[in-house]
Write a protein that holds these residues in place. Structure first.
Motif, PDB file in Angstrom:
ATOM      1  N   TRP A  99      19.155   3.719  10.272  1.00 42.96           N
ATOM      2  CA  TRP A  99      18.973   2.319  10.696  1.00 42.96           C
ATOM      3  C   TRP A  99      19.328   1.372   9.562  1.00 42.96           C
ATOM      4  CZ3 TRP A  99      15.931  -1.576   8.713  1.00 42.96           C
ATOM      5  CH2 TRP A  99      15.825  -2.745   9.481  1.00 42.96           C
ATOM      6  N   ALA A 100      18.887   1.686   8.341  1.00 42.24           N
ATOM      7  CA  ALA A 100      19.146   0.803   7.198  1.00 42.24           C
ATOM      8  C   ALA A 100      20.639   0.683   6.930  1.00 42.24           C
ATOM      9  CB  ALA A 100      18.418   1.326   5.962  1.00 42.24           C
ATOM     10  N   ARG A 101      21.355   1.799   6.966  1.00 47.00           N
ATOM     11  CA  ARG A 101      22.811   1.739   6.749  1.00 47.00           C
ATOM     12  C   ARG A 101      23.483   0.897   7.833  1.00 47.00           C
ATOM     13  NH1 ARG A 101      22.776   7.830   6.301  1.00 47.00           N
ATOM     14  NH2 ARG A 101      22.404   8.347   4.112  1.00 47.00           N
ATOM     15  N   ARG A 102      23.098   1.150   9.069  1.00 50.85           N
ATOM     16  CA  ARG A 102      23.719   0.431  10.188  1.00 50.85           C
ATOM     17  C   ARG A 102      23.420  -1.061  10.100  1.00 50.85           C
ATOM     18  NH1 ARG A 102      21.632   3.212  14.871  1.00 50.85           N
ATOM     19  NH2 ARG A 102      23.260   4.740  14.413  1.00 50.85           N
ATOM     20  N   THR A 103      22.201  -1.385   9.764  1.00 48.31           N
ATOM     21  CA  THR A 103      21.817  -2.796   9.698  1.00 48.31           C
ATOM     22  C   THR A 103      22.524  -3.495   8.542  1.00 48.31           C
ATOM     23  OG1 THR A 103      19.651  -2.237  10.633  1.00 48.31           O
ATOM     24  CG2 THR A 103      19.861  -4.381   9.569  1.00 48.31           C
ATOM     25  N   LYS A 104      22.618  -2.842   7.395  1.00 51.39           N
ATOM     26  CA  LYS A 104      23.351  -3.433   6.276  1.00 51.39           C
ATOM     27  C   LYS A 104      24.824  -3.605   6.650  1.00 51.39           C
ATOM     28  CE  LYS A 104      24.488  -2.970   1.382  1.00 51.39           C
ATOM     29  NZ  LYS A 104      24.309  -2.189   0.121  1.00 51.39           N
ATOM     30  N   ALA A 105      25.403  -2.616   7.323  1.00 54.78           N
ATOM     31  CA  ALA A 105      26.800  -2.728   7.751  1.00 54.78           C
ATOM     32  C   ALA A 105      26.985  -3.929   8.667  1.00 54.78           C
ATOM     33  CB  ALA A 105      27.237  -1.444   8.455  1.00 54.78           C
ATOM     34  N   ALA A 156       0.822  -1.221   0.000  1.00 50.22           N
ATOM     35  CA  ALA A 156       0.000   0.000   0.000  1.00 50.22           C
ATOM     36  C   ALA A 156       0.849   1.261   0.000  1.00 50.22           C
ATOM     37  CB  ALA A 156      -0.927  -0.002   1.217  1.00 50.22           C
ATOM     38  N   ARG A 157       2.048   1.197   0.607  1.00 43.95           N
ATOM     39  CA  ARG A 157       2.898   2.386   0.735  1.00 43.95           C
ATOM     40  C   ARG A 157       4.350   2.021   0.430  1.00 43.95           C
ATOM     41  NH1 ARG A 157       1.866   5.170   6.372  1.00 43.95           N
ATOM     42  NH2 ARG A 157       2.560   6.999   5.239  1.00 43.95           N
ATOM     43  N   PRO A 158       4.653   1.717  -0.821  1.00 48.47           N
ATOM     44  CA  PRO A 158       5.985   1.210  -1.168  1.00 48.47           C
ATOM     45  C   PRO A 158       7.113   2.216  -0.998  1.00 48.47           C
ATOM     46  CG  PRO A 158       4.708   1.633  -3.148  1.00 48.47           C
ATOM     47  CD  PRO A 158       3.773   1.776  -1.995  1.00 48.47           C
ATOM     48  N   GLN A 159       6.797   3.498  -0.884  1.00 45.56           N
ATOM     49  CA  GLN A 159       7.828   4.526  -0.718  1.00 45.56           C
ATOM     50  C   GLN A 159       7.887   5.071   0.712  1.00 45.56           C
ATOM     51  OE1 GLN A 159       9.906   5.526  -3.482  1.00 45.56           O
ATOM     52  NE2 GLN A 159       8.972   3.622  -4.169  1.00 45.56           N
ATOM     53  N   ASP A 160       7.237   4.395   1.633  1.00 47.31           N
ATOM     54  CA  ASP A 160       7.211   4.877   3.020  1.00 47.31           C
ATOM     55  C   ASP A 160       8.359   4.245   3.813  1.00 47.31           C
ATOM     56  OD1 ASP A 160       5.939   6.210   5.343  1.00 47.31           O
ATOM     57  OD2 ASP A 160       5.697   4.142   6.022  1.00 47.31           O
ATOM     58  N   PRO A 161       9.302   5.045   4.314  1.00 49.22           N
ATOM     59  CA  PRO A 161      10.480   4.485   5.001  1.00 49.22           C
ATOM     60  C   PRO A 161      10.137   3.642   6.225  1.00 49.22           C
ATOM     61  CG  PRO A 161      10.839   6.796   4.453  1.00 49.22           C
ATOM     62  CD  PRO A 161       9.394   6.516   4.180  1.00 49.22           C
ATOM     63  N   ALA A 162       9.183   4.112   7.031  1.00 44.52           N
ATOM     64  CA  ALA A 162       8.845   3.369   8.249  1.00 44.52           C
ATOM     65  C   ALA A 162       8.274   1.994   7.917  1.00 44.52           C
ATOM     66  CB  ALA A 162       7.847   4.172   9.082  1.00 44.52           C
ATOM     67  N   THR A 163       7.458   1.935   6.869  1.00 43.72           N
ATOM     68  CA  THR A 163       6.836   0.673   6.473  1.00 43.72           C
ATOM     69  C   THR A 163       7.880  -0.308   5.949  1.00 43.72           C
ATOM     70  OG1 THR A 163       4.820   1.894   5.931  1.00 43.72           O
ATOM     71  CG2 THR A 163       5.022  -0.315   5.039  1.00 43.72           C
ATOM     72  N   LEU A 164       8.808   0.175   5.138  1.00 39.15           N
ATOM     73  CA  LEU A 164       9.893  -0.684   4.640  1.00 39.15           C
ATOM     74  C   LEU A 164      10.769  -1.178   5.788  1.00 39.15           C
ATOM     75  CD1 LEU A 164      10.896   1.310   1.436  1.00 39.15           C
ATOM     76  CD2 LEU A 164      10.110  -1.076   1.485  1.00 39.15           C
ATOM     77  N   ARG A 165      11.019  -0.310   6.741  1.00 35.74           N
ATOM     78  CA  ARG A 165      11.836  -0.719   7.892  1.00 35.74           C
ATOM     79  C   ARG A 165      11.119  -1.802   8.699  1.00 35.74           C
ATOM     80  NH1 ARG A 165      14.420   3.159  12.659  1.00 35.74           N
ATOM     81  NH2 ARG A 165      14.840   1.475  14.151  1.00 35.74           N
ATOM     82  N   ASP A 166       9.811  -1.640   8.911  1.00 40.67           N
ATOM     83  CA  ASP A 166       9.057  -2.654   9.643  1.00 40.67           C
ATOM     84  C   ASP A 166       9.189  -4.017   8.977  1.00 40.67           C
ATOM     85  OD1 ASP A 166       8.120  -0.856  11.538  1.00 40.67           O
ATOM     86  OD2 ASP A 166       6.220  -0.497  10.510  1.00 40.67           O
ATOM     87  N   LEU A 167       9.069  -4.042   7.643  1.00 40.74           N
ATOM     88  CA  LEU A 167       9.163  -5.313   6.924  1.00 40.74           C
ATOM     89  C   LEU A 167      10.569  -5.897   7.025  1.00 40.74           C
ATOM     90  CD1 LEU A 167       7.961  -7.485   5.111  1.00 40.74           C
ATOM     91  CD2 LEU A 167       8.487  -6.027   3.131  1.00 40.74           C
ATOM     92  N   ALA A 168      11.582  -5.061   6.837  1.00 45.04           N
ATOM     93  CA  ALA A 168      12.964  -5.536   6.926  1.00 45.04           C
ATOM     94  C   ALA A 168      13.257  -6.094   8.316  1.00 45.04           C
ATOM     95  CB  ALA A 168      13.929  -4.400   6.596  1.00 45.04           C
ATOM     96  N   HIS A 211      11.181  -7.331  10.434  1.00 44.45           N
ATOM     97  CA  HIS A 211      10.479  -8.603  10.653  1.00 44.45           C
ATOM     98  C   HIS A 211      11.193  -9.737   9.935  1.00 44.45           C
ATOM     99  CE1 HIS A 211       7.211 -11.205  11.804  1.00 44.45           C
ATOM    100  NE2 HIS A 211       7.118 -11.628  10.545  1.00 44.45           N
ATOM    101  N   HIS A 212      11.674  -9.499   8.719  1.00 42.51           N
ATOM    102  CA  HIS A 212      12.445 -10.525   8.023  1.00 42.51           C
ATOM    103  C   HIS A 212      13.667 -10.943   8.853  1.00 42.51           C
ATOM    104  CE1 HIS A 212      10.273 -10.981   4.336  1.00 42.51           C
ATOM    105  NE2 HIS A 212      10.400  -9.724   3.967  1.00 42.51           N
ATOM    106  N   LEU A 213      14.330  -9.968   9.475  1.00 43.05           N
ATOM    107  CA  LEU A 213      15.471 -10.299  10.326  1.00 43.05           C
ATOM    108  C   LEU A 213      15.022 -11.117  11.532  1.00 43.05           C
ATOM    109  CD1 LEU A 213      17.418  -6.917  10.238  1.00 43.05           C
ATOM    110  CD2 LEU A 213      18.104  -9.069   9.153  1.00 43.05           C
ATOM    111  N   LEU A 214      13.865 -10.761  12.087  1.00 44.89           N
ATOM    112  CA  LEU A 214      13.352 -11.464  13.257  1.00 44.89           C
ATOM    113  C   LEU A 214      13.098 -12.935  12.949  1.00 44.89           C
ATOM    114  CD1 LEU A 214      12.336 -11.041  16.221  1.00 44.89           C
ATOM    115  CD2 LEU A 214      10.055 -10.724  15.242  1.00 44.89           C
ATOM    116  N   ILE A 215      12.600 -13.215  11.746  1.00 43.27           N
ATOM    117  CA  ILE A 215      12.311 -14.609  11.382  1.00 43.27           C
ATOM    118  C   ILE A 215      13.488 -15.256  10.636  1.00 43.27           C
ATOM    119  CG2 ILE A 215       9.827 -14.223  11.362  1.00 43.27           C
ATOM    120  CD1 ILE A 215       9.897 -14.084   8.325  1.00 43.27           C
TER     121      ILE A 215
END
Length: 288
Positions: free
Chosen positions: A203-209, A155-167, A169-173
């Motif tokens: 957060w994204a840079r740090r997590t990728k690092a 629904a919101r593919p350009q929303d940073p918070a939404t993308l972070r939530d998904l990323a 969760h993927h890490l969590l599982i």
């Protein structure tokens, strides 16, 4: 709150004076309770927070009171405070999720499930899937949570918070491959997001690092350090980034990488006091 947290007390008091006597008293009591908590006096902090909330119509007063009751292990009082916050602001994601968390801690499973249904009814439609994703994480249903996070991104593919939530969760599982795809999508927004969303890019840079820094490949290590560099001014590295730099540098045993990391810590020492964790990390680097 922001001015007070930055120790800009005169400006904070001036702002308080402009919001009306009742709201001003409530905010002042909440700030005083924060100071009491910082000093380790939880009981006094709760008393001050209760005073702030006594005649308040401000949801954040009750959220703060609920957090203090949570910290004191007072589940019933915490639940009551969060319920009041929800009553005052039915669409509040934070109040509803904190209430859900407290219900689960108190082993009130049926009430928790009812609260999830209420989230679906009351939270902003633009945020409801993200909020339900977090709720189902709490309920221990990761696949249902994943479906909601994916719907939110659709629904919101350009929303940073939404993308972070998904990323996240993927890490969590432990689906690292999917997490990296979401992180890359988030990083592509780095040039277009506003200041209010820049912390998601950090957060994204740090997590990728973190994900690439210990692969053993020097090119990955270099990219990880470059990502952390993007997060920080040369003499103002954030604590989380310094600690991560230590974590990915020490296993390498590379004298040039060690020298660079030590220099970054030395610059931070000139700018501010290091935390105990930072001092320990700095010492480990110096011992190599």
């Amino acid at each position: 709150d922001l001015l007070w947290s930055q120790r800009r007390y005169d400006e904070a008091r001036e702002a308080i004076s402009r919001i009306g006597p009742q709201a001003a008293q409530s905010l002042d009591e909440r700030m005083r309770s924060q100071f009491e908590l910082a000093g380790g006096d939880l009981n006094s902090a709760i008393e001050l927070a209760q005073e702030a909330a006594r005649n308040s119509e401000t949801p954040t007063d009750f959220i703060w009171l609920g957090r203090l009751h949570d910290r004191a292990g007072q589940a019933e009082q915490a639940i009551a405070a969060y319920r009041r916050a929800v009553q005052l602001e039915p669409a509040s994601e934070s109040a509803r999720l904190l209430l859900l968390q407290s219900l689960l801690r108190a082993d009130l499973q049926e009430e928790a499930e009812s609260e999830v249904r209420r989230i679906a009814l009351h939270v902003d439609p633009l945020r409801v899937d993200s909020t339900l994703g977090v709720a189902y994480q709490m309920l221990g249903e990761p696949l249902v949570a994943l479906r909601h996070f994916e719907q939110a991104v659709h629904a919101r593919p350009q929303d940073p918070a939404t993308l972070r939530d998904l990323a996240a969760h993927h890490l969590l599982i432990k689906d690292v491959s999917s997490a990296r795809k979401s992180i890359e999508s988030l990083l592509k927004l780095s040039d277009v997001v506003g200041q209010e969303s820049s912390h998601h890019i950090v957060w994204a840079r740090r997590t990728k690092a973190h994900l690439i820094g210990n692969t053993g490949r020097y090119v990955d290590y270099q990219q990880a350090v470059a990502l952390l560099d993007e997060n920080n001014a040369p003499q103002a590295w954030a604590s989380a980034d310094l600690l991560l730099l230590t974590e990915i540098t020490l296993p390498r045993g590379d004298p040039y990488a060690l020298h660079d990391a030590i220099n970054k810590f030395a610059a931070a020492v000139e700018a501010r006091d290091l935390s105990s964790a930072e001092r320990l990390a700095y010492g480990r680097l110096l011992d190599q």
